[in-house]
Motif scaffolding. Sequence first.
Motif, PDB file in Angstrom:
ATOM      1  N   VAL A   4       0.792  -1.277   0.065  1.00  0.00           N
ATOM      2  CA  VAL A   4       0.014   0.035   0.037  1.00  0.00           C
ATOM      3  C   VAL A   4       0.788   1.462  -0.137  1.00  0.00           C
ATOM      4  O   VAL A   4       0.469   2.237  -0.899  1.00  0.00           O
ATOM      5  N   SER A   5       1.923   1.434   0.845  1.00  0.00           N
ATOM      6  CA  SER A   5       2.924   2.141   0.727  1.00  0.00           C
ATOM      7  C   SER A   5       3.556   2.642  -0.547  1.00  0.00           C
ATOM      8  O   SER A   5       3.899   3.810  -0.936  1.00  0.00           O
ATOM      9  N   SER A   6       3.698   1.425  -1.345  1.00  0.00           N
ATOM     10  CA  SER A   6       4.322   1.911  -2.466  1.00  0.00           C
ATOM     11  C   SER A   6       3.430   2.334  -3.638  1.00  0.00           C
ATOM     12  O   SER A   6       3.951   2.972  -4.577  1.00  0.00           O
ATOM     13  N   VAL A   7       2.161   2.138  -3.428  1.00  0.00           N
ATOM     14  CA  VAL A   7       1.083   2.647  -4.203  1.00  0.00           C
ATOM     15  C   VAL A   7       0.732   3.955  -3.980  1.00  0.00           C
ATOM     16  O   VAL A   7       0.459   5.101  -4.871  1.00  0.00           O
ATOM     17  N   LYS A   8       0.587   4.082  -2.624  1.00  0.00           N
ATOM     18  CA  LYS A   8      -0.207   5.326  -2.240  1.00  0.00           C
ATOM     19  C   LYS A   8       0.721   6.000  -0.899  1.00  0.00           C
ATOM     20  O   LYS A   8       1.218   5.365  -0.335  1.00  0.00           O
ATOM     21  N   GLU A   9       0.919   7.541  -1.054  1.00  0.00           N
ATOM     22  CA  GLU A   9       1.692   7.941  -0.084  1.00  0.00           C
ATOM     23  C   GLU A   9       1.001   8.349   1.049  1.00  0.00           C
ATOM     24  O   GLU A   9       1.526   9.278   2.061  1.00  0.00           O
ATOM     25  N   ASP A  10      -0.311   8.227   1.146  1.00  0.00           N
ATOM     26  CA  ASP A  10      -1.138   8.676   2.237  1.00  0.00           C
ATOM     27  C   ASP A  10      -0.488   7.768   3.584  1.00  0.00           C
ATOM     28  O   ASP A  10      -0.726   6.351   3.546  1.00  0.00           O
ATOM     29  N   VAL A  11      -0.537   8.448   4.476  1.00  0.00           N
ATOM     30  CA  VAL A  11      -0.001   7.652   5.909  1.00  0.00           C
ATOM     31  C   VAL A  11      -1.061   6.998   6.461  1.00  0.00           C
ATOM     32  O   VAL A  11      -1.202   5.823   7.106  1.00  0.00           O
ATOM     33  N   LYS A  12      -2.284   7.562   6.447  1.00  0.00           N
ATOM     34  CA  LYS A  12      -3.454   7.111   7.209  1.00  0.00           C
ATOM     35  C   LYS A  12      -3.766   5.451   6.493  1.00  0.00           C
ATOM     36  O   LYS A  12      -4.220   4.899   7.175  1.00  0.00           O
ATOM     37  N   ALA A  13      -3.651   5.396   5.157  1.00  0.00           N
ATOM     38  CA  ALA A  13      -4.159   4.090   4.503  1.00  0.00           C
ATOM     39  C   ALA A  13      -3.132   3.181   5.147  1.00  0.00           C
ATOM     40  O   ALA A  13      -3.444   2.096   5.137  1.00  0.00           O
ATOM     41  N   VAL A  14      -1.943   3.533   5.066  1.00  0.00           N
ATOM     42  CA  VAL A  14      -0.788   2.545   5.224  1.00  0.00           C
ATOM     43  C   VAL A  14      -1.010   2.040   6.893  1.00  0.00           C
ATOM     44  O   VAL A  14      -1.008   0.795   7.083  1.00  0.00           O
ATOM     45  N   ALA A  81       0.753  -9.840  18.392  1.00  0.00           N
ATOM     46  CA  ALA A  81       0.464  -8.299  18.449  1.00  0.00           C
ATOM     47  C   ALA A  81       1.582  -7.631  18.661  1.00  0.00           C
ATOM     48  O   ALA A  81       1.859  -6.390  18.263  1.00  0.00           O
ATOM     49  N   ILE A  82       2.408  -7.799  19.670  1.00  0.00           N
ATOM     50  CA  ILE A  82       3.772  -7.286  19.825  1.00  0.00           C
ATOM     51  C   ILE A  82       4.639  -7.094  18.732  1.00  0.00           C
ATOM     52  O   ILE A  82       5.072  -6.037  18.285  1.00  0.00           O
ATOM     53  N   GLY A  83       4.693  -8.146  18.095  1.00  0.00           N
ATOM     54  CA  GLY A  83       5.440  -8.210  16.794  1.00  0.00           C
ATOM     55  C   GLY A  83       4.747  -7.485  15.643  1.00  0.00           C
ATOM     56  O   GLY A  83       5.654  -6.909  14.767  1.00  0.00           O
ATOM     57  N   ALA A  84       3.530  -7.293  15.541  1.00  0.00           N
ATOM     58  CA  ALA A  84       2.996  -6.441  14.459  1.00  0.00           C
ATOM     59  C   ALA A  84       2.830  -5.074  14.652  1.00  0.00           C
ATOM     60  O   ALA A  84       2.568  -4.271  13.872  1.00  0.00           O
ATOM     61  N   VAL A  85       2.912  -4.677  16.001  1.00  0.00           N
ATOM     62  CA  VAL A  85       3.206  -3.278  16.543  1.00  0.00           C
ATOM     63  C   VAL A  85       4.078  -2.759  15.884  1.00  0.00           C
ATOM     64  O   VAL A  85       4.133  -1.377  15.638  1.00  0.00           O
ATOM     65  N   LEU A  86       5.265  -3.277  15.956  1.00  0.00           N
ATOM     66  CA  LEU A  86       6.532  -2.755  15.483  1.00  0.00           C
ATOM     67  C   LEU A  86       6.540  -1.896  13.970  1.00  0.00           C
ATOM     68  O   LEU A  86       6.906  -0.925  13.833  1.00  0.00           O
ATOM     69  N   PRO A  87       6.038  -2.755  12.898  1.00  0.00           N
ATOM     70  CA  PRO A  87       5.888  -1.829  11.760  1.00  0.00           C
ATOM     71  C   PRO A  87       4.776  -0.998  11.611  1.00  0.00           C
ATOM     72  O   PRO A  87       4.893   0.295  11.099  1.00  0.00           O
ATOM     73  N   LEU A  88       3.744  -1.041  12.619  1.00  0.00           N
ATOM     74  CA  LEU A  88       2.728   0.068  12.753  1.00  0.00           C
ATOM     75  C   LEU A  88       3.556   1.424  13.511  1.00  0.00           C
ATOM     76  O   LEU A  88       3.140   2.551  12.827  1.00  0.00           O
ATOM     77  N   LEU A  89       4.250   1.181  14.386  1.00  0.00           N
ATOM     78  CA  LEU A  89       5.136   2.366  14.982  1.00  0.00           C
ATOM     79  C   LEU A  89       6.062   2.974  13.840  1.00  0.00           C
ATOM     80  O   LEU A  89       5.987   4.239  13.953  1.00  0.00           O
ATOM     81  N   ALA A  90       6.747   2.137  13.138  1.00  0.00           N
ATOM     82  CA  ALA A  90       7.461   2.695  11.995  1.00  0.00           C
ATOM     83  C   ALA A  90       6.763   3.543  11.089  1.00  0.00           C
ATOM     84  O   ALA A  90       7.156   4.577  10.542  1.00  0.00           O
ATOM     85  N   ALA A  91       5.649   3.042  10.756  1.00  0.00           N
ATOM     86  CA  ALA A  91       4.759   3.668   9.638  1.00  0.00           C
ATOM     87  C   ALA A  91       4.370   5.036  10.368  1.00  0.00           C
ATOM     88  O   ALA A  91       3.968   6.003   9.744  1.00  0.00           O
ATOM     89  N   ALA A  92       3.875   4.997  11.762  1.00  0.00           N
ATOM     90  CA  ALA A  92       3.509   6.230  12.293  1.00  0.00           C
ATOM     91  C   ALA A  92       4.444   7.316  12.412  1.00  0.00           C
ATOM     92  O   ALA A  92       4.115   8.515  12.223  1.00  0.00           O
ATOM     93  N   LEU A  93       5.499   7.014  12.654  1.00  0.00           N
ATOM     94  CA  LEU A  93       6.878   7.810  12.939  1.00  0.00           C
ATOM     95  C   LEU A  93       7.098   8.219  11.301  1.00  0.00           C
ATOM     96  O   LEU A  93       7.737   9.369  11.481  1.00  0.00           O
TER      97      LEU A  93
END
Length: 93
Positions: A4-14, A81-93
């Motif tokens: 999704v991030s490669s197609v769309k630059e919107d952070v909310k969508a990611v 959930a702990i493992g999946a939160v790490l990419p979410l934090l990276a996307a949010a930052l």
Amino acid sequence: MMGVSSVKEDVKAVIVVGFAGLVAGVCSMAIGEFVSVCTQRDVQIAQMKREKRKGSSKSDENDEKLPNPVQAALASALAFAIGAVLPLLAAAL
């Protein structure tokens, strides 16, 4: 998230896609672990019944050692959930 991030630059969508993946993964891991531990528990109960019929004293010791499917499912869900939160934090930052 990468697709999704490669197609769309919107952070909310990611972040939405990442959160959806987190929820789907947590549900999948918890359900799979629950079914697995239920099956293991059923096998152990059948083994204990066989031992009781044969008159073995091992079955009394194993009553306390039966696995808890709900506890295993929650542990698996939390670990995912702990493992999946790490990419979410990276996307949010």
